[in-house]
Design a protein around this motif. Structure first.
Motif, short mmCIF file in Angstrom:
data_model
loop_
_atom_site.label_atom_id
_atom_site.label_comp_id
_atom_site.label_asym_id
_atom_site.label_seq_id
_atom_site.Cartn_x
_atom_site.Cartn_y
_atom_site.Cartn_z
N VAL A 17 -8.46 25.03 7.02
CA VAL A 17 -9.31 23.88 7.29
C VAL A 17 -10.74 24.31 7.62
CG1 VAL A 17 -7.40 22.44 8.07
CG2 VAL A 17 -8.60 23.89 9.72
N GLY A 18 -11.00 25.61 7.63
CA GLY A 18 -12.35 26.08 7.93
C GLY A 18 -13.23 26.22 6.71
N ALA A 19 -12.68 26.02 5.53
CA ALA A 19 -13.45 26.16 4.29
C ALA A 19 -13.34 24.88 3.47
CB ALA A 19 -12.95 27.33 3.46
N SER A 20 -14.43 24.53 2.81
CA SER A 20 -14.45 23.32 2.00
C SER A 20 -15.07 23.64 0.65
CB SER A 20 -15.27 22.22 2.69
OG SER A 20 -16.62 22.62 2.86
N PRO A 21 -14.64 22.94 -0.40
CA PRO A 21 -15.24 23.17 -1.72
C PRO A 21 -16.73 22.84 -1.69
CG PRO A 21 -13.23 21.85 -1.86
CD PRO A 21 -13.60 21.91 -0.43
N PRO A 22 -17.57 23.61 -2.43
CA PRO A 22 -17.16 24.70 -3.32
C PRO A 22 -17.13 26.07 -2.66
CG PRO A 22 -19.47 24.22 -3.64
CD PRO A 22 -19.00 23.25 -2.60
N ASN A 23 -17.23 26.15 -1.34
CA ASN A 23 -17.31 27.44 -0.63
C ASN A 23 -15.92 27.90 -0.23
OD1 ASN A 23 -20.20 27.36 -0.73
ND2 ASN A 23 -20.17 25.93 0.99
N LEU A 24 -15.11 28.30 -1.23
CA LEU A 24 -13.76 28.77 -0.99
C LEU A 24 -13.69 30.28 -1.20
CD1 LEU A 24 -11.73 25.96 -2.78
CD2 LEU A 24 -12.36 26.11 -0.37
N ALA A 25 -12.59 30.89 -0.78
CA ALA A 25 -12.42 32.35 -0.89
C ALA A 25 -12.00 32.70 -2.31
CB ALA A 25 -11.37 32.82 0.12
N LEU A 26 -12.98 32.68 -3.23
CA LEU A 26 -12.73 32.98 -4.63
C LEU A 26 -13.63 34.14 -5.06
CD1 LEU A 26 -12.82 29.31 -5.98
CD2 LEU A 26 -10.81 30.59 -5.25
N ASP A 27 -13.35 34.67 -6.28
CA ASP A 27 -14.25 35.70 -6.80
C ASP A 27 -15.56 35.06 -7.25
OD1 ASP A 27 -13.65 34.42 -9.15
OD2 ASP A 27 -12.49 36.06 -10.00
N ARG A 28 -16.55 35.90 -7.55
CA ARG A 28 -17.90 35.39 -7.82
C ARG A 28 -17.96 34.44 -9.02
NH1 ARG A 28 -22.85 36.60 -6.08
NH2 ARG A 28 -24.63 36.17 -7.45
N PRO A 29 -17.34 34.78 -10.19
CA PRO A 29 -17.39 33.81 -11.30
C PRO A 29 -16.76 32.47 -10.95
CG PRO A 29 -16.73 35.99 -12.08
CD PRO A 29 -16.71 36.04 -10.59
N SER A 30 -15.68 32.49 -10.16
CA SER A 30 -15.03 31.23 -9.79
C SER A 30 -15.91 30.42 -8.85
CB SER A 30 -13.68 31.53 -9.14
OG SER A 30 -12.84 32.22 -10.03
N GLN B 212 -11.57 25.24 -14.66
CA GLN B 212 -10.27 25.90 -14.74
C GLN B 212 -10.42 27.39 -14.48
OE1 GLN B 212 -8.44 24.97 -18.48
NE2 GLN B 212 -8.30 22.79 -18.06
N ASN B 213 -9.24 28.02 -14.35
CA ASN B 213 -9.16 29.49 -14.22
C ASN B 213 -9.96 30.00 -13.03
OD1 ASN B 213 -7.57 29.56 -16.56
ND2 ASN B 213 -9.40 29.66 -17.85
N LEU B 214 -9.84 29.33 -11.89
CA LEU B 214 -10.44 29.84 -10.65
C LEU B 214 -9.50 30.88 -10.06
CD1 LEU B 214 -11.50 26.41 -9.11
CD2 LEU B 214 -12.89 27.95 -10.48
N MET B 215 -10.05 32.05 -9.69
CA MET B 215 -9.23 33.15 -9.22
C MET B 215 -9.62 33.54 -7.80
SD MET B 215 -7.18 33.63 -11.70
CE MET B 215 -6.36 35.07 -11.01
N SER B 216 -8.62 33.96 -7.03
CA SER B 216 -8.88 34.45 -5.68
C SER B 216 -9.54 35.82 -5.72
CB SER B 216 -7.55 34.53 -4.90
OG SER B 216 -6.66 35.41 -5.55
N HIS B 217 -9.96 36.32 -4.53
CA HIS B 217 -10.66 37.61 -4.47
C HIS B 217 -9.82 38.73 -5.07
CE1 HIS B 217 -14.39 36.70 -2.59
NE2 HIS B 217 -13.84 36.13 -1.53
N ASP B 218 -8.51 38.74 -4.77
CA ASP B 218 -7.67 39.84 -5.26
C ASP B 218 -7.15 39.60 -6.66
OD1 ASP B 218 -5.98 37.74 -4.75
OD2 ASP B 218 -4.81 38.75 -3.20
N GLY B 219 -7.47 38.45 -7.28
CA GLY B 219 -7.09 38.20 -8.65
C GLY B 219 -5.62 37.88 -8.85
#
Length: 807
Positions: free
Chosen positions: A103-116, A136-143
């Motif tokens: 609940v501490g993060a809101s779109p678009p500032n989520l824990a994603l990689d830079r392209p996402s 589409q194809n949004l990926m987390s930091h670790d992929g």
């Protein structure tokens, strides 16, 4: 009215009477006072009536909204929902969103990689502007985790965005199968008498269809995840399989295992190392089961199951005739358009037909079992694939299930790795051969130079010696090409603009191409500078142009077109290409395209190999493209070759694309050589010559002695150090780099402890740049092998002149 309103009304009435009395006292007119009092009474009565019919405000419009109802309404399975305001602050979110992102993060500032993050930010802007957006194809930091997201503008003032995020099931094909089983497809299978479960490599259940859960545990809503699959079944004394809960009261089952090896685990080599789809089929279920209507109705349902799975599956009867094949199977055997053949043996090469036909008949007529065999498909005879076979019972007559995975991408990757490994091994071999051959050429050229000093033009032996020297220099150019291929040649890199290099060789290329071939050049704007050897880049361009000319002439007629294009490719463009070969950075690209008909597809992976050529014998060395490859790779770039289809105005041809990284530093000032020319140096000097090759050492000693130097020789590093310790000071050390025992760099590091200012001149057949990377020594100079008598004399004189103390 309440008591407060009565008090207010009484006070107002008293004020009216006092006002009327004051008016009468001033005007002494009864009529005027009565009229004034009556008008005010009518006005007060109207206000009372209006107040009764008006609706009092009972809701505080400024109170904050109650989001609890909204949170309850947006709870949806499998969908993470969040509501944000115009400042991108989280207003509310459902439980799944909190589990995924907190609940501490809101779109678009989520824990994603830079392209996402960039894609999600663009979606937010589009949603505020257009009302809705999707990415589409949004990926987390670790992929490891992927999502799809949609955003929609909402609220009375369009002040909120509603975000919906769903998991990207494509990231895990086994997860996709799991979702199919727990959905309507699993129910469809259960109605057809087929129960399904997804089982991990350790034998634990990942998910099951509702029918499997009902028969195994008595609860159709049970997930059964984490339970041992084997414990849900039992066998009798005839090895018939039953559900453990039902025992022999239930119908016997046929167990079919479908390994998802190339889906859930690309590195798996068998069913024991992969997630598997377990199918339990009741007796009497399937194709041609005693001809009853139920079995006939189950056939399309079974085909629908097999068609939906991502694994290539096909079914044959006991005689080996195809009954069915899904699209994944047809795609893997290159039969999407041609359709299903009559027999599986029609798909393989002639040598494998008999073995495959026998295997299908064996699995169809024998007991229920499974296995696999290596076969070669007709479309790819050089690439064996593993074909799985399983004897299926309980589908009416006996049948055989064939499984085949579309491994074209994996096969292509293996070929690329094997090609890169082979090229590296050949490069190391070529570099070693070139280095040893350079020593031989140094001796031949040196002795030719010494003999020419004793013979004058017109002498009977002069022309013969000169011819030996010319051929030796031709051999030296071949060794330089080998060193270029192995990325061990000496480069003189400069920061330059690629169009300038193309312009330098344009006139030469026009003469090489002739009048029948049109030469066109186009340059992009704002090209970044690159760091490379301009002479070597010119060699790259000339080699590619000559190959294009030969291809156009071989295509017939000799008329065609050669086009050279330079382009600017940004890091964003590289990221969009999604390639694992080229690192993300800015590049300047050179494309060389001809209309010579193209390169045969089977030769595209071989054209950069040394000594490989498609030209007639005696018309090519096979080192042109290998040299191009080595120069580009040694300059930090990448080169690719492909074919370009023809159009109405142009013919088909080949295209070579060279990526050179943009130089990001400041452009250095041109270097100045402070060494005086050799002709200005006449002071002689004591020189220590260290060389393990006897013939090279002898040539160098004679050449320097004739130039007036005092030369002391040593055959390795240890003798060199002993000569320095016993023979007094030397003005210069001339040493080979690679020697047995103590090599040149090791010897120099040891002698510099006692003589820190002594100049060093290394000679080697390897690259100067590679040498400088391995050792960092001040006042170090370099001369490449092979060299002539004149070259070694001038180089030694230049080094001594440059190291002479200023007066």
């Amino acid at each position: 009215m309440d008591s407060k309103q009565w008090v207010m009304l009484g006070g107002l009435g008293a004020a009216l009477v006092v006002s009327a009395a004051a008016l009468w006292f001033v005007s002494e007119s009864v009529i005027l006072s009565v009229t004034f009092l009556g008008g005010l009474a009518v006005m007060i009565a109207a206000l009372i009536v209006f107040g009764r019919f008006s609706t009092p405000a009972t809701v505080d419009e400024m109170a904050p909204p109650d989001w609890s109802v909204t949170v309850a309404a947006i709870e949806q399975p499998g969908v993470a929902i969040a509501i944000t305001d115009r400042a991108n602050r989280l207003a509310c979110a459902n439980t799944l969103y909190a589990d995924w992102f907190g609940v501490g993060a809101s779109p678009p500032n989520l824990a994603l990689d830079r392209p996402s993050l960039e894609a999600l930010t663009r979606a937010a802007r589009e949603a505020w502007r257009d009302g809705q957006a999707e990415t589409q194809n949004l990926m987390s930091h670790d992929g490891t985790t992927g999502w799809h997201a949609t955003a929609e503008r909402a609220g009375r003032g369009d002040d909120y965005l509603i975000w919906r995020l769903t998991a990207a099931a494509e990231a895990d094909a086994a997860l996709a199968v799991s979702e199919w089983l727990t959905g309507s497809l699993g129910q469809l299978l259960s109605r057809a008498g087929i129960e399904a479960a997804l089982v991990a490599p350790d034998g634990m259940i990942r998910s099951v269809a509702q029918g499997f859960a009902e028969r195994a545990s008595g609860d159709s809503s049970a997930t059964m995840a984490g339970q041992d699959f084997v414990t849900q079944l039992r066998t009798d004394d005839r090895d018939q399989i039953y559900f453990a809960r039902e025992g022999r009261k239930g119908a016997p089952q046929t167990l079919l295992q479908v390994p998802l090896d190339d889906l859930s685990n690309p590195d798996a080599s068998g069913a024991d190392e992969a997630t598997s789809l377990m199918l339990l089929l009741e007796s009497g279920v399937g194709i041609g089961g005693q001809g009853d209507a139920a079995n006939s109705a189950a056939t399309p349902q079974l085909e629908a199951l097999l068609g939906a799975l991502p694994l290539g599956l096909a079914m044959t009867d006991r005689d080996g005739r195809f009954l069915f094949a899904n699209q994944a199977f047809l795609r893997a055997v290159d039969r999407e358009e041609a359709g299903v053949p009559q027999y599986p043996s029609d798909l393989v090469v002639a040598e494998d037909k008999g073995a495959l036909a026998d295997a299908v008949r064996r699995f169809g007529k024998g007991p229920a079992s499974n296995g696999d065999m290596a076969v070669r498909m007709r479309g790819h005879p050089d690439e064996p694939v593993s074909l799985g076979l399983a004897g299926v019972r309980g589908l009416g007559e006996a049948a055989v299930l064939l499984s085949l995975t579309d491994s074209s991408e994996e096969t292509q990757l293996k070929q690329q790795v094997a090609q890169a490994t082979k090229m590296q091994a050949v490069g190391q071999l070529a570099g070693g051969v070139a280095h040893d051959f350079n020593n031989v050429l140094t001796a031949i050229i040196g002795y030719c130079d010494l003999m020419l000093l004793r013979h004058t033009p017109g002498d009977s032996d002069y022309d013969d010696i000169q011819q030996i020297r010319v051929n030796s220099n031709r051999a030296a150019s071949l060794t330089r090409q080998l060193l270029a291929f192995s990325r061990q040649q000496t480069l003189r890199p400069e920061v330059l603009q690629l169009p300038d290099v193309v312009s330098e060789v344009s006139q030469l290329l026009k003469r090489l191409l002739g009048e029948k071939i049109t030469f066109k050049v186009r340059h992009d704007r704002d090209l970044g500078p690159v760091r490379a050897d301009p002479q070597q880049l010119e060699q790259v361009i000339v080699n590619l142009a000559v190959n294009a000319r030969d291809a156009i002439q071989a295509a017939g007629g000799g008329t065609g077109q050669l086009t050279m294009v330079t382009r600017r490719v940004s890091a964003r463009d590289i990221r969009k290409m999604e390639t694992d070969i080229i690192p993300v950075a800015d590049y300047t690209v050179l494309m060389v395209q001809d209309t010579g008909g193209g390169i045969p597809q089977g030769l595209l992976t071989k054209i950069f190999e040394p000594f490989f050529t498609t030209k007639d014998q005696g018309k090519g060395t096979g080192l042109g493209l290998s040299t191009v490859y080595g120069i580009v790779k040694q300059s930090g770039g990448f080169i690719f070759a492909d074919n370009v289809a023809g159009t109405k105005s142009t013919q088909a041809g080949a295209r070579f694309t060279i990526y050179l990284p943009v130089y990001q530093g400041t452009v250095p000032a041109p270097k100045t050589d402070d060494a005086l020319p050799a002709s200005d140096w006449s002071g002689g000097g004591n020189i220590l010559l260290v060389e393990d090759e006897d013939m090279v050492r002898a040539v160098a000693e004679r050449a320097l002695s004739r130039a007036g130097y005092t030369v002391t020789t040593a055959s390795d590093g240890e003798e060199g150090l002993a000569a320095i310790a016993n023979g007094g000071p030397f003005d210069l050390v001339l040493s080979d780099v690679v020697m047995p025992g103590m090599d040149g760099p090791t010897m120099v590091k040891a002698l510099r402890k006692a003589h820190p200012d002594m100049p060093i001149l290394f000679m080697s057949g390897y690259a100067e740049e590679q040498l400088r990377k391995e050792i960092d020594i001040d006042n170090m100079h370099f001369i490449p092998k092979p060299f002539s008598v004149q070259q070694i004399g001038e180089k030694v004189g230049g080094v001594l002149a440059g190291s002479r103390p200023s007066e």
